[in-house]
Design a protein around this motif. Structure first.
Motif, PDB file in Angstrom:
ATOM      1  N   CYS A   1     -72.086  -5.597  11.895  1.00 21.55           N
ATOM      2  CA  CYS A   1     -71.690  -7.078  11.960  1.00 21.55           C
ATOM      3  C   CYS A   1     -71.245  -7.512  13.279  1.00 21.55           C
ATOM      4  O   CYS A   1     -71.078  -8.670  13.360  1.00 21.55           O
TER       5      CYS A   1
ATOM      6  N   TYR B   1     -77.106  -9.730   5.671  1.00 22.67           N
ATOM      7  CA  TYR B   1     -75.607  -9.872   5.941  1.00 22.67           C
ATOM      8  C   TYR B   1     -74.949  -8.658   5.666  1.00 22.67           C
ATOM      9  O   TYR B   1     -75.347  -7.994   4.672  1.00 22.67           O
ATOM     10  N   CYS B   2     -73.897  -8.258   6.536  1.00 23.99           N
ATOM     11  CA  CYS B   2     -73.619  -6.879   6.545  1.00 23.99           C
ATOM     12  C   CYS B   2     -71.719  -7.002   6.917  1.00 23.99           C
ATOM     13  O   CYS B   2     -71.776  -7.794   7.879  1.00 23.99           O
ATOM     14  N   GLU B   3     -71.213  -6.219   6.302  1.00 29.01           N
ATOM     15  CA  GLU B   3     -69.682  -6.130   6.693  1.00 29.01           C
ATOM     16  C   GLU B   3     -69.256  -4.983   7.364  1.00 29.01           C
ATOM     17  O   GLU B   3     -68.144  -4.663   7.607  1.00 29.01           O
TER      18      GLU B   3
ATOM     19  N   SER C   1     -73.219  -6.181   2.158  1.00 31.50           N
ATOM     20  CA  SER C   1     -72.281  -7.119   1.917  1.00 31.50           C
ATOM     21  C   SER C   1     -72.201  -7.633   0.602  1.00 31.50           C
ATOM     22  O   SER C   1     -73.002  -8.457   0.062  1.00 31.50           O
TER      23      SER C   1
ATOM     24  N   GLY D   1     -65.411  -1.048   7.754  1.00 30.01           N
ATOM     25  CA  GLY D   1     -66.253  -1.627   6.628  1.00 30.01           C
ATOM     26  C   GLY D   1     -66.255  -0.851   5.569  1.00 30.01           C
ATOM     27  O   GLY D   1     -65.763   0.424   5.493  1.00 30.01           O
TER      28      GLY D   1
ATOM     29  N   TYR E   1     -76.054  -1.623  -0.917  1.00 26.61           N
ATOM     30  CA  TYR E   1     -74.657  -0.924  -0.771  1.00 26.61           C
ATOM     31  C   TYR E   1     -74.393  -0.006  -2.143  1.00 26.61           C
ATOM     32  O   TYR E   1     -74.689  -0.306  -3.357  1.00 26.61           O
TER      33      TYR E   1
ATOM     34  N   LYS F   1     -71.851 -11.769   0.248  1.00 29.87           N
ATOM     35  CA  LYS F   1     -73.127 -12.263   0.572  1.00 29.87           C
ATOM     36  C   LYS F   1     -74.074 -12.066  -0.464  1.00 29.87           C
ATOM     37  O   LYS F   1     -75.110 -12.827  -0.819  1.00 29.87           O
TER      38      LYS F   1
END
Length: 367
Positions: A95, A83-85, A131, A196, A159, A134
């Protein structure tokens, strides 16, 4: 002084003009030195230095034998979430990429752990998308704690965090941190990181230093070659390592020079980095710091890695799956990118043996 201030010193520096003016004598003078300064690094990264690459490589190889021997540590990545923002135009995790999203629960982490451990690995690197919602710090910490039951060395490539976040992961068993700046050119960085948390150039730039403050034993840095001027990015990668080793002399520093691996529908404005240039960059990294670790992943072919080994490549990936849970669950559509070669442990070991090198699974003991 922060590393950003080091970069700012070169804000008005004309790299192109400098490289155009480098002469053969400049290259030979720099190559003859035992200790390189910043000017020497530029000279040896220059296009002119390509004429002298064989001699540079011979010197680098002698240093590699002296300081690194003929042993390399094999590791493999474990992807636990994707999952990535962020909207990064070059990355399959962004995303808007449309890939299948997945996150391992802790029981699945155990299964992935056991599957990888059964192959003999003792060093792993844990990866997630960017993320925090998540993949919280607590979740990553729980996963690291589970993995630490079978792996004496656990790296993380997640991150960027504050010091306290990294301290939490160290307390759970993480001992090394990988943060690629992607590109040190702040203007290009802004163009390829559209939105992001990753759009914060300074926060990412300072992440390795925060990791050092938190107690990470090893730091791995580098730029993603192909996003911008690769000579400039390689120059700042080397300076970044110098900055970290000077300020935190206890750390093990690892350089890496990963090249872009495109995914379907990805960033097309890629600067080509050919094999000779990749070889040149890693050669200069070895010449600048004979003590540094050099890491080459399966972004490179097995044949390319074979030719790079004499430079003192101390870390090699093997048995790689870039899918979430790819070692134990057979995923095929959750990957950030596709590797250049899906080399098994046996294939990598045989390659090393063929050139007089050996592999180890363990070069660090946790106490």
């Amino acid at each position: 002084m922060s590393f950003y201030e080091v970069i700012e010193k070169y804000k008005d520096f004309d790299f192109d003009s400098y490289f155009e003016d480098v002469t053969d004598n400049d290259v030979l003078r720099s190559m003859a030195k035992d200790k390189l300064n910043h000017e020497d690094v530029l000279n040896l990264l220059s296009p002119r230095a390509r004429k002298h690459l064989e001699a540079m490589a011979q010197k680098a190889s002698k240093l590699a034998i002296q300081y690194c021997g003929k042993t390399t540590c094999l590791y493999t990545p474990i992807y636990i979430a994707n999952y990535c923002e962020n909207h990064c135009v070059y990355c399959g995790y962004n995303c808007h990429s449309g890939i299948k999203r997945k996150k391992l629960n802790l029981e699945e982490v155990r299964k992935e752990r056991d599957c990888v451990a059964d192959k003999g690995f003792k060093h792993i690197i844990v990866l997630t998308g960017e993320s925090e919602i998540k993949s919280s710090i607590e979740y990553i910490g729980d996963a690291v704690e589970i993995l630490s039951e079978k792996f004496p060395s656990i790296g993380i490539e997640v991150y960027p965090m504050e010091v306290e976040g990294y301290k939490h992961l160290v307390s759970k068993g993480a001992d090394s941190l990988t943060v690629y700046q992607e590109t040190y050119d702040e203007e290009v960085y802004k163009k390829v990181h559209i939105k992001g948390p990753k759009a914060n150039y300074r926060f990412r730039l300072d992440a390795p230093e925060r990791g050092a403050k938190a107690g990470m034993r090893s730091l791995s840095i580098g730029a993603l070659l192909g996003l911008s001027d690769f000579r400039r990015d390689s120059f700042f990668s080397i300076l970044h390592g110098e900055y970290l080793k000077t300020k935190y002399p206890h750390i093990e520093l690892a350089y890496s020079a990963p090249r872009m691996r495109p995914f379907k529908g990805s960033f097309h404005d890629i600067v080509d980095v050919d094999d000779a240039t990749e070889f040149q960059i890693l050669t200069v990294m070895r010449l600048f710091d004979p003590h540094a670790a050099l890491n080459v992943s399966s972004r490179e072919t097995l044949d390319m890695r074979k030719h790079l080994m004499p430079l003192g490549i101390t870390k090699l990936s093997a048995g790689v799956s870039t899918d979430v849970g790819g070692h134990s669950q057979g995923e095929h559509d959750t990957a950030q990118f596709k590797t250049n070669d899906d080399n098994s442990i046996e294939e990598v070991a045989n390659m090393l043996k063929s050139i007089g090198y050996q592999h180890v699974f363990k070069d660090w003991e946790r106490f």
